[in-house]
Design a protein around this motif. Structure first.
Motif, PDB file in Angstrom:
ATOM      1  N   ALA A  57       0.827  -1.215   0.000  1.00  0.00           N
ATOM      2  CA  ALA A  57       0.000   0.000   0.000  1.00  0.00           C
ATOM      3  C   ALA A  57       0.858   1.260   0.000  1.00  0.00           C
ATOM      4  N   GLN A  58       0.437   2.244  -0.794  1.00  0.00           N
ATOM      5  CA  GLN A  58       1.144   3.523  -0.830  1.00  0.00           C
ATOM      6  C   GLN A  58       0.923   4.294   0.478  1.00  0.00           C
ATOM      7  N   TYR A  59      -0.240   4.072   1.101  1.00  0.00           N
ATOM      8  CA  TYR A  59      -0.648   4.845   2.275  1.00  0.00           C
ATOM      9  C   TYR A  59       0.445   4.888   3.357  1.00  0.00           C
ATOM     10  N   THR A  60       1.151   3.763   3.530  1.00  0.00           N
ATOM     11  CA  THR A  60       2.106   3.682   4.646  1.00  0.00           C
ATOM     12  C   THR A  60       3.537   4.025   4.230  1.00  0.00           C
ATOM     13  N   VAL A  61       3.732   4.309   2.936  1.00  0.00           N
ATOM     14  CA  VAL A  61       5.095   4.602   2.460  1.00  0.00           C
ATOM     15  C   VAL A  61       5.690   5.848   3.150  1.00  0.00           C
ATOM     16  N   PRO A  62       4.941   6.974   3.242  1.00  0.00           N
ATOM     17  CA  PRO A  62       5.527   8.148   3.905  1.00  0.00           C
ATOM     18  C   PRO A  62       5.967   7.853   5.347  1.00  0.00           C
ATOM     19  N   ALA A  63       5.199   7.027   6.055  1.00  0.00           N
ATOM     20  CA  ALA A  63       5.613   6.676   7.432  1.00  0.00           C
ATOM     21  C   ALA A  63       6.900   5.864   7.398  1.00  0.00           C
ATOM     22  N   GLY A  64       7.000   4.957   6.446  1.00  0.00           N
ATOM     23  CA  GLY A  64       8.228   4.160   6.305  1.00  0.00           C
ATOM     24  C   GLY A  64       9.425   5.041   6.013  1.00  0.00           C
ATOM     25  N   GLU A  65       9.168   6.128   5.255  1.00  0.00           N
ATOM     26  CA  GLU A  65      10.271   7.021   4.875  1.00  0.00           C
ATOM     27  C   GLU A  65      10.787   7.841   6.055  1.00  0.00           C
ATOM     28  N   LYS A  66      10.072   7.792   7.182  1.00  0.00           N
ATOM     29  CA  LYS A  66      10.579   8.506   8.367  1.00  0.00           C
ATOM     30  C   LYS A  66      11.828   7.813   8.905  1.00  0.00           C
ATOM     31  N   VAL A  67      11.922   6.496   8.667  1.00  0.00           N
ATOM     32  CA  VAL A  67      13.097   5.780   9.193  1.00  0.00           C
ATOM     33  C   VAL A  67      13.952   5.176   8.080  1.00  0.00           C
ATOM     34  N   LEU A  68      13.411   5.079   6.886  1.00  0.00           N
ATOM     35  CA  LEU A  68      14.155   4.464   5.784  1.00  0.00           C
ATOM     36  C   LEU A  68      14.425   5.506   4.702  1.00  0.00           C
ATOM     37  N   PRO A  69      15.478   5.320   3.910  1.00  0.00           N
ATOM     38  CA  PRO A  69      15.736   6.280   2.828  1.00  0.00           C
ATOM     39  C   PRO A  69      14.603   6.298   1.813  1.00  0.00           C
ATOM     40  N   ARG A  70      14.395   7.450   1.193  1.00  0.00           N
ATOM     41  CA  ARG A  70      13.299   7.563   0.213  1.00  0.00           C
ATOM     42  C   ARG A  70      13.570   6.729  -1.029  1.00  0.00           C
ATOM     43  N   ASN A  71      14.856   6.682  -1.428  1.00  0.00           N
ATOM     44  CA  ASN A  71      15.170   5.938  -2.663  1.00  0.00           C
ATOM     45  C   ASN A  71      15.353   4.455  -2.364  1.00  0.00           C
ATOM     46  N   MET A  72      14.310   3.879  -1.858  1.00  0.00           N
ATOM     47  CA  MET A  72      14.333   2.469  -1.482  1.00  0.00           C
ATOM     48  C   MET A  72      13.037   1.830  -1.961  1.00  0.00           C
ATOM     49  N   CYS A  73      13.060   0.520  -2.168  1.00  0.00           N
ATOM     50  CA  CYS A  73      11.904  -0.213  -2.675  1.00  0.00           C
ATOM     51  C   CYS A  73      10.631   0.080  -1.845  1.00  0.00           C
ATOM     52  N   PRO A  74       9.507   0.390  -2.514  1.00  0.00           N
ATOM     53  CA  PRO A  74       8.292   0.752  -1.781  1.00  0.00           C
ATOM     54  C   PRO A  74       7.743  -0.381  -0.932  1.00  0.00           C
ATOM     55  N   LEU A  75       8.086  -1.605  -1.304  1.00  0.00           N
ATOM     56  CA  LEU A  75       7.574  -2.751  -0.537  1.00  0.00           C
ATOM     57  C   LEU A  75       8.135  -2.721   0.889  1.00  0.00           C
ATOM     58  N   VAL A  76       9.412  -2.428   1.006  1.00  0.00           N
ATOM     59  CA  VAL A  76      10.041  -2.383   2.332  1.00  0.00           C
ATOM     60  C   VAL A  76       9.529  -1.169   3.116  1.00  0.00           C
ATOM     61  N   LYS A  77       9.390  -0.026   2.410  1.00  0.00           N
ATOM     62  CA  LYS A  77       8.905   1.183   3.103  1.00  0.00           C
ATOM     63  C   LYS A  77       7.464   0.997   3.554  1.00  0.00           C
ATOM     64  N   ASP A 128       7.423  -7.253 -17.992  1.00  0.00           N
ATOM     65  CA  ASP A 128       8.407  -7.397 -16.918  1.00  0.00           C
ATOM     66  C   ASP A 128       8.227  -6.200 -15.994  1.00  0.00           C
ATOM     67  N   PHE A 129       7.655  -6.451 -14.838  1.00  0.00           N
ATOM     68  CA  PHE A 129       7.308  -5.360 -13.926  1.00  0.00           C
ATOM     69  C   PHE A 129       8.263  -5.337 -12.724  1.00  0.00           C
ATOM     70  N   THR A 130       8.873  -4.185 -12.511  1.00  0.00           N
ATOM     71  CA  THR A 130       9.801  -4.051 -11.371  1.00  0.00           C
ATOM     72  C   THR A 130       9.352  -2.907 -10.482  1.00  0.00           C
ATOM     73  N   LEU A 131       9.391  -3.160  -9.198  1.00  0.00           N
ATOM     74  CA  LEU A 131       9.117  -2.067  -8.265  1.00  0.00           C
ATOM     75  C   LEU A 131      10.312  -1.124  -8.279  1.00  0.00           C
ATOM     76  N   GLN A 132      10.004   0.185  -8.185  1.00  0.00           N
ATOM     77  CA  GLN A 132      11.068   1.192  -8.210  1.00  0.00           C
ATOM     78  C   GLN A 132      12.129   0.892  -7.146  1.00  0.00           C
ATOM     79  N   PHE A 133      13.360   1.099  -7.481  1.00  0.00           N
ATOM     80  CA  PHE A 133      14.499   0.933  -6.570  1.00  0.00           C
ATOM     81  C   PHE A 133      14.764  -0.511  -6.155  1.00  0.00           C
ATOM     82  N   CYS A 134      14.133  -1.461  -6.856  1.00  0.00           N
ATOM     83  CA  CYS A 134      14.470  -2.857  -6.562  1.00  0.00           C
ATOM     84  C   CYS A 134      15.639  -3.233  -7.459  1.00  0.00           C
ATOM     85  N   GLN A 135      16.829  -3.240  -6.875  1.00  0.00           N
ATOM     86  CA  GLN A 135      18.019  -3.485  -7.702  1.00  0.00           C
ATOM     87  C   GLN A 135      18.066  -4.889  -8.304  1.00  0.00           C
TER      88      GLN A 135
END
Ligand code: SF4
Ligand code: SF4
Length: 421
Positions: free
Chosen positions: A97-117, A367-374
């Motif tokens: 969910a996108q809803y929780t990404v901004p909260a994840g970004e409080k502790v994780l870098p922004r340029n990181m996979c949205p799944l983890v954030k 071929d679908f990749t989540l942003q920042f998934c290396q």
């Protein structure tokens, strides 16, 4: 117990949770319920989504009241058979969910996979009852993002980390087997249940049944016209990580019975000449429905997913064995057939994609990749090269969980489908 009472008892942030859930009914109705000619057996899965934070959470609370535990996982490598053997619940929490990404970004870098954030945000915001009811998170060292995120998550919920090898040589498989056996010892210690030949056999049986039902469903998608929307199957694959495994397998098998009748009658959900698409790439955890929805709204039909919210989760079953130790070895062996981009080399994935595209009579691959998934975005190059060699048309897409790029994605998907027609 009423849902609100339940959520309050789990120390959830009720206000944020209301806000988070408020958009779901509208989105679910327009994406799923409003589409004509859906199989009747989808009713069960719709009902689960309709009360996504109620029915199953109550069951987990009841399980805990009987002294069992709830373990949350984020990767198909974590051996859920062992957790099932101990009578506890294994819940796949991969958050989409996108809803929780901004909260994840409080502790994780922004340029990181949205799944983890998104995952991290769910815990920080206290809006996921599955997270709240969990006793443990079982993490793994698949990619760097997840590996480091577990260290932070451990401040909020006890987190056990399984170390995955990055190759599949003999020494690596021996290492993984050892890791799985250590995990079994951890589960015994946490649940106070001794793992025996009997309960391990039962755990293997339950999870194999679930995987076999999903495999049966996947095989029915070879039919033309397609008997079911790819979006419906994606939803089922996503719910496979949450639901009670036995009930879920029963419901998937009922759906398969209905689809077999449809196939017999040559009844489909799309025209026979609708472009058939295979998706490959990163997992699309609930409620990440964007790509499937755009493809099917544009007149295509998704016939398979070479992802962990698809084929990789269920393509292999665990071989039964006589003795408990051998059962644990077989449990370790099964996921090593999963070809995740976190492994090097990962040529097995190329074979999987081509085999699936041919078996499912796919006209093209997205071929679908989540942003920042290396791992997956780097591997995209190799995937594209292989598909070129095989003369299979393909399109590479990268996105996150937000709605912002829908227009851009739609344009590219429309053009790709037009080219396939
Ligand atoms: S893509 Fe890789 S890391 Fe992610 S769930 Fe699948 S196996 Fe695990
Ligand atoms: S999508 Fe990629 S970066 Fe994100 S958790 Fe999975 S493997 Fe890691």
């Amino acid at each position: 117990m009423e849902n609100r009472e339940l959520w309050a008892s789990l120390n959830m942030d009720l206000e944020k949770h209301d806000d988070f859930l408020s958009g779901l009914p509208g989105v679910f109705t327009s994406l799923f319920l409003d589409r004509p000619n859906r199989p009747k057996a989808m009713g069960y899965f719709d009902m689960i989504v309709g009360d996504i934070h109620g029915i199953r959470v109550k069951e987990l609370v009841a399980l805990k009241e009987k002294g069992h535990k709830v373990f949350s996982t984020f990767c198909v490598y974590v051996p859920e058979e062992i957790i099932a053997a101990a009578g506890s619940a294994c819940i796949g929490l991969c958050a989409g969910a996108q809803y929780t990404v901004p909260a994840g970004e409080k502790v994780l870098p922004r340029n990181m996979c949205p799944l983890v954030k998104s995952t991290m945000g769910f815990k920080l915001e206290r809006i996921c009852p599955y997270f709240q009811v969990s006793d443990w998170v079982i993490g793994e060292t698949t990619c760097d993002g997840k590996k480091k995120a577990w260290e932070l998550l451990n401040d909020y919920i006890p987190t056990y980390v399984m170390e995955l090898p990055q190759k599949k040589k003999l020494a690596d498989t021996a290492f993984w087997e050892h890791e799985v056996k250590e995990f079994a010892a951890f589960i015994e210690q946490e649940t106070k249940v001794k793992l025996t030949g009997d309960n391990l056999a039962e755990g293997i049986r339950k999870i194999n049944n679930k995987r076999a039902a999903l495999k049966r469903l996947a095989a029915l998608r070879k039919a033309s016209p397609a008997p079911i929307h790819g979006l419906d199957v994606l939803l089922i694959n996503q719910l496979a990580f949450f639901d009670d495994p036995e009930r879920f397998a029963g419901q998937v098998n009922s759906l398969c019975d209905e689809l077999e009748e449809r196939i017999e009658r040559k009844e489909g959900i799309a025209a026979e000449n609708a472009p058939r698409i295979l998706i490959t790439g990163t997992p699309q955890p609930i409620p990440a429905w964007k790509i499937h929805a755009l493809i099917e709204r544009a007149g295509g039909v998704v016939v398979g997913e070479e992802t962990c919210t698809g084929e990789r989760y269920y393509k292999d079953l665990t071989e039964p064995a006589e003795a408990a130790d051998q059962m644990l070895s077989n449990i370790a062996k099964r996921p090593l057939n999963v070809n995740c981009a976190c492994f090097t080399p990962n040529t097995g994935r190329l074979e999987d994609i081509v085999t699936m595209a041919n078996d499912l009579h796919a006209d093209g691959v997205i071929d679908f990749t989540l942003q920042f998934c290396q791992p997956y975005s780097v591997e995209s190059y190799t995937v594209g090269k292989e598909l070129d060699q095989q003369n299979i048309p393909h399109l590479k897409l990268e996105s996150d969980f937000s709605e912002e790029d829908q227009g851009q994605l739609k344009t590219r998907i429309d053009a790709f489908l037009e080219m396939l027609k």
